[in-house]
Design a protein around this motif. Structure first.
Motif, PDB file in Angstrom:
ATOM      1  N   ASN A  47       0.828  -1.217   0.000  1.00  0.00           N
ATOM      2  CA  ASN A  47       0.000   0.000   0.000  1.00  0.00           C
ATOM      3  C   ASN A  47       0.857   1.258   0.000  1.00  0.00           C
ATOM      4  O   ASN A  47       0.510   2.257  -0.643  1.00  0.00           O
ATOM      5  CB  ASN A  47      -0.948  -0.007   1.196  1.00  0.00           C
ATOM      6  N   THR A  48       1.988   1.219   0.691  1.00  0.00           N
ATOM      7  CA  THR A  48       2.900   2.367   0.709  1.00  0.00           C
ATOM      8  C   THR A  48       3.508   2.580  -0.671  1.00  0.00           C
ATOM      9  O   THR A  48       3.580   3.720  -1.163  1.00  0.00           O
ATOM     10  CB  THR A  48       4.006   2.167   1.768  1.00  0.00           C
ATOM     11  N   LYS A  50       2.216   1.640  -3.548  1.00  0.00           N
ATOM     12  CA  LYS A  50       1.124   2.114  -4.416  1.00  0.00           C
ATOM     13  C   LYS A  50       0.870   3.605  -4.216  1.00  0.00           C
ATOM     14  O   LYS A  50       0.763   4.364  -5.181  1.00  0.00           O
ATOM     15  CB  LYS A  50      -0.145   1.319  -4.134  1.00  0.00           C
ATOM     16  N   LYS A  51       0.803   4.030  -2.963  1.00  0.00           N
ATOM     17  CA  LYS A  51       0.545   5.442  -2.651  1.00  0.00           C
ATOM     18  C   LYS A  51       1.624   6.347  -3.245  1.00  0.00           C
ATOM     19  O   LYS A  51       1.323   7.387  -3.845  1.00  0.00           O
ATOM     20  CB  LYS A  51       0.453   5.627  -1.136  1.00  0.00           C
ATOM     21  N   GLU A  52       2.886   5.971  -3.094  1.00  0.00           N
ATOM     22  CA  GLU A  52       3.979   6.795  -3.621  1.00  0.00           C
ATOM     23  C   GLU A  52       3.990   6.806  -5.149  1.00  0.00           C
ATOM     24  O   GLU A  52       4.223   7.847  -5.759  1.00  0.00           O
ATOM     25  CB  GLU A  52       5.324   6.317  -3.071  1.00  0.00           C
ATOM     26  N   GLU A  54       1.420   6.404  -7.126  1.00  0.00           N
ATOM     27  CA  GLU A  54       0.255   7.156  -7.603  1.00  0.00           C
ATOM     28  C   GLU A  54       0.494   8.660  -7.590  1.00  0.00           C
ATOM     29  O   GLU A  54      -0.205   9.397  -8.281  1.00  0.00           O
ATOM     30  CB  GLU A  54      -0.980   6.816  -6.765  1.00  0.00           C
ATOM     31  N   LYS A  55       1.498   9.120  -6.860  1.00  0.00           N
ATOM     32  CA  LYS A  55       1.842  10.545  -6.872  1.00  0.00           C
ATOM     33  C   LYS A  55       2.484  10.953  -8.194  1.00  0.00           C
ATOM     34  O   LYS A  55       2.485  12.130  -8.537  1.00  0.00           O
ATOM     35  CB  LYS A  55       2.808  10.874  -5.727  1.00  0.00           C
TER      36      LYS A  55
END
Length: 187
Positions: A47-48, A50-52, A54-55
């Protein structure tokens, strides 16, 4: 092509060498390829990541198939070899409809992380694993990412992955212990 993918799971695809054994007529009764069970990555690290990512880009999520070679086990035809892989991609999609990419590493990494639970399998995993990749080739359309786009995507993905690692583990607390590891004897 050029898409960024984060694996929600990974499964292995290996050539069944016994299928191709010419001196054993019973060998060909089995499938020419083994498609292994999915293994999940570390959820928090994934999840970490993916979050980075997606930026900086659109991210595709799904299962990732890991082949033991560049051609046969990825369903790529090669006229010089008897691969018996004509229906392999359809077989993979039939078993795992959420497959989004084929590559060669993450299944083994996810597996090793999942069994890093001590010799008696009675500890929490001591290894975390996640997978992100840049798609370089489209097998269906036979198109490829340009070298310039490849370099650009790798650079932005690498920075995002390093940022994800810093966020995931901001200190060295909890790292794999040096005692008994390859790092114990520094050069």
């Amino acid at each position: 092509t050029g898409a960024l993918v984060v694996a929600q799971s990974a499964f292995g695809i290996t050539r069944n060498y016994d299928y191709f054994t010419a001196n054993d007529p019973t060998a060909q009764l089995e499938s020419p390829y083994m498609i292994w069970q999915k293994v999940a990555p570390d959820a928090r690290l994934t999840n970490t990541v993916k979050k980075e990512l997606e930026k900086v880009s659109e991210v595709h999520m799904g299962a990732v198939g890991n082949a033991d070679g560049f051609y046969a086990s990825q369903g790529r035809p090669a006229d010089a070899f008897w691969d018996a892989n004509e229906g392999l991609v359809d077989e993979i999609r039939g078993k795992y409809p959420d497959v989004v990419a084929l590559e060669m590493e993450s299944h083994m990494l996810f597996h090793l992380a999942s069994v890093s639970t001590g010799k008696d399998n009675n500890q929490d995993p001591s290894v975390s694993a996640a997978c992100a990749l840049v798609v370089f080739a489209d097998r269906q359309g036979n198109s490829f990412i340009s070298p310039e786009e490849s370099q650009r995507k790798v650079l932005i993905a690498a920075k995002a992955l390093l940022d994800a690692l810093v966020e995931y583990m901001p200190t060295q607390d909890g790292l794999h212990p040096s005692a008994g590891s390859v790092w114990e004897s520094e050069m």
